[in-house]
Design an enzyme around this catalytic site. Structure first.
Site, mmCIF file in Angstrom:
data_model
loop_
_atom_site.group_PDB
_atom_site.id
_atom_site.type_symbol
_atom_site.label_atom_id
_atom_site.label_comp_id
_atom_site.label_asym_id
_atom_site.label_seq_id
_atom_site.Cartn_x
_atom_site.Cartn_y
_atom_site.Cartn_z
ATOM 1 N N ASP A 36 -22.467 1.621 -1.672
ATOM 2 C CA ASP A 36 -21.116 2.100 -1.994
ATOM 3 C C ASP A 36 -20.434 1.209 -3.029
ATOM 4 O O ASP A 36 -19.846 1.686 -4.003
ATOM 5 C CB ASP A 36 -20.241 2.148 -0.737
ATOM 6 C CG ASP A 36 -20.841 3.028 0.342
ATOM 7 O OD1 ASP A 36 -21.811 3.739 0.037
ATOM 8 O OD2 ASP A 36 -20.337 2.991 1.464
ATOM 9 N N SER A 43 0.867 -1.181 0.000
ATOM 10 C CA SER A 43 0.000 0.000 0.000
ATOM 11 C C SER A 43 0.900 1.225 0.000
ATOM 12 O O SER A 43 1.647 1.458 0.952
ATOM 13 C CB SER A 43 -0.875 0.009 1.251
ATOM 14 O OG SER A 43 -1.355 1.319 1.463
ATOM 15 N N GLY A 76 -11.966 8.548 5.111
ATOM 16 C CA GLY A 76 -12.824 9.030 6.201
ATOM 17 C C GLY A 76 -13.648 10.243 5.834
ATOM 18 O O GLY A 76 -14.136 10.957 6.703
ATOM 19 N N GLY A 134 -16.324 10.044 3.786
ATOM 20 C CA GLY A 134 -17.672 9.620 3.372
ATOM 21 C C GLY A 134 -17.764 9.380 1.881
ATOM 22 O O GLY A 134 -18.848 9.389 1.298
ATOM 23 N N LEU A 135 -16.601 9.188 1.227
ATOM 24 C CA LEU A 135 -16.596 8.989 -0.228
ATOM 25 C C LEU A 135 -16.301 7.530 -0.596
ATOM 26 O O LEU A 135 -16.027 7.215 -1.742
ATOM 27 C CB LEU A 135 -15.560 9.915 -0.879
ATOM 28 C CG LEU A 135 -15.813 11.400 -0.675
ATOM 29 C CD1 LEU A 135 -14.729 12.235 -1.334
ATOM 30 C CD2 LEU A 135 -17.159 11.791 -1.237
HETATM 31 C C1 GLA Z 1 -22.243 3.864 4.333
HETATM 32 C C2 GLA Z 1 -22.628 2.442 3.952
HETATM 33 C C3 GLA Z 1 -23.718 2.428 2.885
HETATM 34 C C4 GLA Z 1 -24.883 3.329 3.272
HETATM 35 C C5 GLA Z 1 -24.378 4.699 3.718
HETATM 36 C C6 GLA Z 1 -25.487 5.576 4.253
HETATM 37 O O1 GLA Z 1 -21.617 4.521 3.281
HETATM 38 O O2 GLA Z 1 -21.512 1.723 3.486
HETATM 39 O O3 GLA Z 1 -24.156 1.113 2.650
HETATM 40 O O4 GLA Z 1 -25.689 2.729 4.247
HETATM 41 O O5 GLA Z 1 -23.392 4.596 4.729
HETATM 42 O O6 GLA Z 1 -26.398 5.861 3.253
#
Ligand code: GLA
Length: 375
Positions: A168, A65, A118, A120-121
Site C-alpha cells: 500500500d 483533521s 475502510g 480497501g483503498l
Molecule cells: C492490506 C495490507 C497490504 C496487503 C493487502 C492484501 O492492504 O496493508 O500490505 O497485505 O492488505 O494484499
C-alpha cells in the site's frame, strides 16, 4: 479540497504552508502476497490525502483533521504518542524518520482526503505517505522514495498494530499516472506497466461494508503463512510449491494449509496475469481475478457475504474479471468490464445489491494516477 484545507490552516495557524498529497491505491492482482515475499500489481489512484504543512520552530506537532474534525498536538518523543488513531499514523511517521536518524522539528498541518475510509483503498497508507514525503521535503532529509514507503509500513507495524506488507505504501508513494507496477516483494525490484486496456473499464464497486484490519484477523493470516513457511523450511511461501505444501499436510493445521494453498496459487496467478497482459489477453486476466476472489473467500476466508454476492452478480452480468480487493473483511470489488456491458452491470449491481442489503454500493471508476507529490 485545497481551499477547504487552507481555510482551516489559516484559521488555526495563520499564514500559508506548502501542500503535499499522496494517493490511495488499487491492486489488479496479488493479494496477501506482499508479506509472503511474492508479487503484487498495484497502482495509485486519483483519490488522495492532501495536507498543508509548515515548520513551526517548536518541538510540537499540531495537526487538524478536517474529515474527523479534530485537533491534536503532540511532541516528538516516544512518550508523546497521541491516543487518536488518525494522529498515531502521523506520530508514527515522525518517530520512524527519527529512528532512521532524521533530525526534524515541530510543524503545523491541516489535512483532508477523498480516499474512502475502510473501503480497501489504503487511506492510511495515503496519510502516512503524505506526511513522510512532506517531512522529508521540508527538512531536506534526502530519504529514498522506497524508504518513505518503508517508513509508512513500519508505522503500521510499530504504532498501529497491523503487520502489513509493503504494497500500500509502495503504491501510494511510487505510483505513476497511467501505469500499474509489478513489485517483487522479495527482491523489491519493480517495473512500471502501462495499463490502458482497449475496450475495457476498470471499476470499483464498494459494498460500504467497513473492514478494520487492525486487531487480529489480518495478523492471524500472516502468522498462518509464516508457520507453514517455517514447516516447509523456506523463508517465504513465495518459495514453496504446491508439492512442498502437500508434503507437510499432516504437520500443519487444516486452516494454515488452506491459507498457504491460496498464497501459493496467488503467486502463480500474478505471473499468469503478467504474461496475459503482455499478449493483451484480458479474458485470461479476468478469469484469474475470479480465481483470486474465490480463493480469498473459500481458502483465505477474508471475504464476506456482500462481496461474494457482488462477484457472483458480476459473473452473471458477463463482467470479464471481478474480485475482492485489498486486505478484505469488507470494502470493494475490482472489476474489469467490457465498455459495452458497463452501464448494464452498474445498474444491476446498484439495484440488486440495494434490494438485498438495503443500500446501494458506491461506484468508483479507476483512474491510475501519480503517487506522492508536492502540489
Ligand atoms: C492490506 C495490507 C497490504 C496487503 C493487502 C492484501 O492492504 O496493508 O500490505 O497485505 O492488505 O494484499
Amino acid at each position: 479540497m485545497k481551499t477547504r484545507i487552507h481555510e482551516q490552516f489559516e484559521k488555526n495557524f495563520g499564514g500559508n504552508g506548502t501542500f503535499y498529497a499522496s494517493a490511495g491505491r488499487i491492486n489488479l492482482i496479488g493479494e496477501h502476497t506482499d508479506y509472503n515475499g511474492s508479487f503484487v500489481f498495484p497502482g495509485a489512484i486519483d483519490k488522495c490525502i492532501m495536507a498543508e504543512i509548515r515548520k513551526n520552530d517548536s518541538d510540537k506537532v499540531r495537526v487538524v483533521s478536517l474529515d474527523i474534525n479534530e485537533y491534536v498536538e503532540f511532541g516528538l518523543k516516544e512518550e508523546d504518542a497521541p491516543s487518536q488513531d488518525w494522529a498515531r499514523y502521523i506520530f508514527g511517521v515522525c518517530r520512524e524518520i527519527q529512528k532512521r536518524g532524521g533530525v526534524i522539528g515541530g510543524f503545523d498541518a491541516a489535512f483532508a482526503g477523498n480516499v474512502p475510509l475502510g473501503a480497501g483503498l489504503s487511506s492510511s497508507a495515503a496519510l502516512e505517505s503524505t506526511f513522510a514525503f512532506a517531512i522529508d521535503a521540508m527538512w531536506q532529509l534526502g530519504i529514498e522514495k522506497f524508504e518513505l514507503a518503508r517508513i509508512g509500513q513500519s508505522t503500521e507495524h510499530n504504532y498501529c498494530g497491523v503487520k502489513c506488507g509493503i504494497m500500500d505504501q509502495f503504491a501510494s508513494v511510487m505510483g505513476k499516472k497511467g501505469s500499474l507496477m509489478r513489485l517483487d516483494c522479495k527482491t523489491m525490484e519493480f517495473e512500471y506497466f502501462p495499463f490502458k486496456p482497449e475496450g475495457y473499464k476498470l471499476v470499483l464497486v464498494d459494498s460500504r461494508v467497513k473492514h478494520q484490519l487492525s486487531g487480529s484477523p489480518y495478523n492471524d493470516r500472516r502468522n498462518s503463512c509464516e508457520r507453514v513457511a517455517a514447516t516447509i523450511g523456506v523463508e517465504f511461501l513465495r518459495d514453496a510449491s504446491m508439492e512442498q505444501l502437500q508434503a507437510v499436510k499432516d504437520k500443519v493445521s487444516q486452516e494454515d494449509y488452506m491459507r498457504a494453498e491460496y498464497v501459493i496459487g496467488e503467486t502463480q496467478r500474478v505471473l499468469d496475469v503478467c504474461a496475459a497482459l503482455e499478449k493483451g489477453d484480458y479474458e485470461t486476466v479476468g478469469a484469474k481475478m475470479y480465481e483470486t476472489h474465490w480463493g480469498m473467500s473459500k481458502l483465505y476466508e477474508v471475504s464476506c457475504e456482500e462481496l461474494d454476492f457482488l462477484a457472483t452478480l458480476a459473473k452473471e452480468c458477463g463482467v470479464t474479471g471481478c474480485r475482492i480487493m485489498g486486505g478484505g473483511f469488507g470494502g470493494c470489488t475490482i472489476n474489469l468490464v467490457k465498455d459495452e456491458l458497463y452501464d448494464a452491470f452498474i445498474a444491476r449491481a446498484k439495484a440488486e445489491f440495494n434490494a438485498k442489503y438495503g443500500h446501494e454500493p458506491q461506484i468508483y471508476p479507476v483512474v491510475i494516477s501519480d503517487g506522492a507529490h508536492k502540489c
